[in-house]
Design a protein around this motif. Structure first.
Motif, mmCIF file in Angstrom:
data_model
loop_
_atom_site.group_PDB
_atom_site.id
_atom_site.type_symbol
_atom_site.label_atom_id
_atom_site.label_comp_id
_atom_site.label_asym_id
_atom_site.label_seq_id
_atom_site.Cartn_x
_atom_site.Cartn_y
_atom_site.Cartn_z
ATOM 1 N N GLN A 80 0.822 -1.198 0.000
ATOM 2 C CA GLN A 80 0.000 0.000 0.000
ATOM 3 C C GLN A 80 0.864 1.259 0.000
ATOM 4 O OE1 GLN A 80 -2.640 -0.140 3.343
ATOM 5 N NE2 GLN A 80 -3.865 -1.827 2.523
ATOM 6 N N ALA A 81 0.366 2.307 -0.690
ATOM 7 C CA ALA A 81 1.044 3.602 -0.680
ATOM 8 C C ALA A 81 1.085 4.141 0.753
ATOM 9 C CB ALA A 81 0.308 4.568 -1.598
ATOM 10 N N PRO A 82 2.082 4.975 1.074
ATOM 11 C CA PRO A 82 2.293 5.379 2.471
ATOM 12 C C PRO A 82 1.303 6.385 3.022
ATOM 13 C CG PRO A 82 3.853 6.472 1.041
ATOM 14 C CD PRO A 82 3.123 5.485 0.182
ATOM 15 N N GLY A 83 0.606 7.118 2.154
ATOM 16 C CA GLY A 83 -0.330 8.120 2.650
ATOM 17 C C GLY A 83 0.380 9.201 3.459
ATOM 18 N N ARG A 84 -0.195 9.543 4.606
ATOM 19 C CA ARG A 84 0.374 10.634 5.423
ATOM 20 C C ARG A 84 1.741 10.295 5.992
ATOM 21 N NH1 ARG A 84 -4.644 11.931 9.295
ATOM 22 N NH2 ARG A 84 -4.763 9.649 9.181
ATOM 23 N N ALA A 85 2.081 9.010 6.033
ATOM 24 C CA ALA A 85 3.405 8.635 6.535
ATOM 25 C C ALA A 85 4.514 9.212 5.676
ATOM 26 C CB ALA A 85 3.528 7.108 6.588
ATOM 27 N N ALA A 86 4.208 9.507 4.395
ATOM 28 C CA ALA A 86 5.215 10.105 3.508
ATOM 29 C C ALA A 86 5.631 11.484 4.009
ATOM 30 C CB ALA A 86 4.672 10.192 2.086
ATOM 31 N N ALA A 87 4.668 12.231 4.579
ATOM 32 C CA ALA A 87 4.995 13.566 5.097
ATOM 33 C C ALA A 87 5.914 13.463 6.304
ATOM 34 C CB ALA A 87 3.710 14.308 5.458
ATOM 35 N N GLY A 88 5.620 12.529 7.193
ATOM 36 C CA GLY A 88 6.497 12.339 8.351
ATOM 37 C C GLY A 88 7.884 11.914 7.942
ATOM 38 N N ARG A 89 7.970 11.032 6.959
ATOM 39 C CA ARG A 89 9.283 10.590 6.486
ATOM 40 C C ARG A 89 10.050 11.754 5.861
ATOM 41 N NH1 ARG A 89 11.809 8.643 1.796
ATOM 42 N NH2 ARG A 89 13.200 6.834 2.144
ATOM 43 N N ALA A 90 9.363 12.595 5.082
ATOM 44 C CA ALA A 90 10.016 13.745 4.453
ATOM 45 C C ALA A 90 10.561 14.709 5.491
ATOM 46 C CB ALA A 90 9.037 14.451 3.524
ATOM 47 N N ALA A 91 9.783 14.927 6.556
ATOM 48 C CA ALA A 91 10.236 15.833 7.616
ATOM 49 C C ALA A 91 11.473 15.280 8.312
ATOM 50 C CB ALA A 91 9.113 16.049 8.619
ATOM 51 N N LEU A 92 11.474 13.989 8.599
ATOM 52 C CA LEU A 92 12.629 13.368 9.247
ATOM 53 C C LEU A 92 13.847 13.370 8.324
ATOM 54 C CD1 LEU A 92 10.745 10.385 10.893
ATOM 55 C CD2 LEU A 92 11.824 12.284 12.099
ATOM 56 N N PHE A 93 13.592 13.143 7.029
ATOM 57 C CA PHE A 93 14.678 13.179 6.045
ATOM 58 C C PHE A 93 15.312 14.569 6.014
ATOM 59 C CE2 PHE A 93 16.487 13.839 1.874
ATOM 60 C CZ PHE A 93 17.129 12.638 1.597
ATOM 61 N N ALA A 94 14.464 15.609 5.991
ATOM 62 C CA ALA A 94 14.978 16.981 5.972
ATOM 63 C C ALA A 94 15.757 17.298 7.239
ATOM 64 C CB ALA A 94 13.818 17.957 5.802
ATOM 65 N N LEU A 95 15.285 16.783 8.372
ATOM 66 C CA LEU A 95 15.970 17.009 9.646
ATOM 67 C C LEU A 95 17.392 16.456 9.603
ATOM 68 C CD1 LEU A 95 15.583 18.020 12.581
ATOM 69 C CD2 LEU A 95 14.896 15.696 13.183
ATOM 70 N N ALA A 96 17.558 15.331 8.917
ATOM 71 C CA ALA A 96 18.887 14.732 8.802
ATOM 72 C C ALA A 96 19.701 15.367 7.690
ATOM 73 C CB ALA A 96 18.755 13.230 8.557
ATOM 74 N N ALA A 97 19.023 15.841 6.629
ATOM 75 C CA ALA A 97 19.739 16.321 5.448
ATOM 76 C C ALA A 97 20.227 17.762 5.557
ATOM 77 C CB ALA A 97 18.840 16.165 4.220
ATOM 78 N N LEU A 98 19.390 18.644 6.084
ATOM 79 C CA LEU A 98 19.734 20.070 6.058
ATOM 80 C C LEU A 98 21.019 20.405 6.814
ATOM 81 C CD1 LEU A 98 16.184 21.684 6.365
ATOM 82 C CD2 LEU A 98 17.637 21.490 4.339
ATOM 83 N N PRO A 99 21.219 19.907 8.046
ATOM 84 C CA PRO A 99 22.465 20.264 8.755
ATOM 85 C C PRO A 99 23.719 19.658 8.134
ATOM 86 C CG PRO A 99 20.779 19.421 10.262
ATOM 87 C CD PRO A 99 20.353 19.074 8.882
ATOM 88 N N THR A 100 23.549 18.627 7.313
ATOM 89 C CA THR A 100 24.713 17.915 6.758
ATOM 90 C C THR A 100 24.794 18.047 5.235
ATOM 91 O OG1 THR A 100 23.460 15.846 6.560
ATOM 92 C CG2 THR A 100 24.627 16.237 8.632
ATOM 93 N N PHE A 101 24.018 18.981 4.679
ATOM 94 C CA PHE A 101 24.005 19.214 3.225
ATOM 95 C C PHE A 101 23.670 17.931 2.448
ATOM 96 C CE2 PHE A 101 26.916 22.269 5.161
ATOM 97 C CZ PHE A 101 26.383 23.464 4.714
ATOM 98 N N GLY A 102 22.769 17.140 3.001
ATOM 99 C CA GLY A 102 22.301 15.949 2.308
ATOM 100 C C GLY A 102 23.194 14.734 2.441
ATOM 101 N N ILE A 103 24.304 14.861 3.178
ATOM 102 C CA ILE A 103 25.267 13.755 3.253
ATOM 103 C C ILE A 103 24.784 12.645 4.187
ATOM 104 C CG2 ILE A 103 27.599 13.106 3.964
ATOM 105 C CD1 ILE A 103 28.511 15.884 3.107
ATOM 106 N N LEU A 104 24.218 13.010 5.356
ATOM 107 C CA LEU A 104 23.835 12.007 6.347
ATOM 108 C C LEU A 104 22.813 10.991 5.817
ATOM 109 C CD1 LEU A 104 24.131 10.892 9.162
ATOM 110 C CD2 LEU A 104 22.453 12.570 9.976
ATOM 111 N N PRO A 105 21.741 11.429 5.126
ATOM 112 C CA PRO A 105 20.806 10.429 4.602
ATOM 113 C C PRO A 105 21.457 9.457 3.617
ATOM 114 C CG PRO A 105 19.787 12.583 4.613
ATOM 115 C CD PRO A 105 21.235 12.793 4.927
ATOM 116 N N LEU A 106 22.384 9.971 2.795
ATOM 117 C CA LEU A 106 23.064 9.086 1.842
ATOM 118 C C LEU A 106 23.931 8.061 2.569
ATOM 119 C CD1 LEU A 106 24.135 11.610 -0.940
ATOM 120 C CD2 LEU A 106 22.155 10.100 -0.894
ATOM 121 N N VAL A 107 24.585 8.502 3.644
ATOM 122 C CA VAL A 107 25.394 7.572 4.430
ATOM 123 C C VAL A 107 24.496 6.516 5.069
ATOM 124 C CG1 VAL A 107 26.875 7.367 6.464
ATOM 125 C CG2 VAL A 107 27.216 9.248 4.860
#
Length: 242
Positions: A80-107
């Motif tokens: 099943q598609a994630p629905g509203r869980a996609a928004a929560g995942r995006a927020a958490l992804f941004a929390l990890a990505a912004l301070p590290t210029f996108g490096i932490l999520p890739l690691v």
């Protein structure tokens, strides 16, 4: 009762990274090409990001995920598609990505484990999982000793007079109508590439499955994969998985 595992397969780290890079490139290029002041370009970039997140929530696929042949799904039901869980995942992804210029999520993606669903911490917190694109549901046939053949095309409830399982399966497979050893609502069955996944639904006489070590009774509520060529028993009713 535990939910049976899906036929979906975990996406590889390479495809996950590729999907993320494509999405970032789409957002960046859109912001650069729009003939607006910096503030306007930023607004356009944020808008595109939100639209992509909404698309991902509704369909499970952003543009990058479409091109990389991966999909975002709910962890409890990876079909099943994630629905509203996609928004929560995006927020958490941004929390990890912004301070590290996108490096932490890739690691994180590169360092996920090789087994299970290869989930990062933001997937676990959001309740999502990235899977390989479904290539179409497999079809499995259950061939009874009598010669009768039951075709399983999707997750279904099997029994003499089965009832739907709320929130899990509405498709019904009434079989073995004259066999009292088979419960009215006996088991969940789901087709897989390698065979069929079976979950006993607290049936009276149990569900037994054959593997390399012999025939074993399934614990109610616990899904078990039975390979093609093996035998499956609903009460006294014997089937060959084909």
């Amino acid at each position: 009762m535990s939910t049976s595992a899906p036929a979906s397969l975990p996406a590889s780290p390479v495809r996950r990274v590729l999907a993320g890079c494509i999405d970032i490139a789409v957002i960046a290029v859109t912001g650069v090409l729009v003939p607006l002041p910096p503030a306007g370009r930023l607004t356009v970039g944020v808008t595109v990001s939100l639209l992509m997140m909404a698309l991902q929530g509704a369909t499970g696929a952003s543009p990058g995920q479409v091109l990389a042949s991966v999909r975002l799904r709910r962890a409890v039901r990876p079909t099943q598609a994630p629905g509203r869980a996609a928004a929560g995942r995006a927020a958490l992804f941004a929390l990890a990505a912004l301070p590290t210029f996108g490096i932490l999520p890739l690691v994180m993606v590169a360092g996920v484990d090789d087994g299970g669903w290869r989930r990062t911490w933001y997937d676990r917190m959001a309740g999502t999982v990235v899977v390989a694109k479904e290539r179409g549901m497999s079809t499995v046939q259950l061939v009874a000793v009598s010669g009768r053949m039951v075709t399983v095309r999707e997750l279904a409830v099997l029994g003499r007079a089965p009832d739907p399982v709320p929130g899990c399966a509405d498709r019904l497979l009434p079989v073995f109508l004259d066999d009292p050893s088979v419960s009215r609502t006996h088991a969940l069955v789901e087709p897989l590439r390698e065979g069929v996944r079976v979950t006993d639904l607290n049936s009276t006489n149990g569900t037994h499955a054959e593997d390399a070590d012999g025939v074993h009774r399934l614990a109610p509520g616990q899904a078990r994969t039975v390979e093609r060529g093996r035998r499956l028993y609903f009460g006294d009713a014997e089937c060959l998985v084909r």
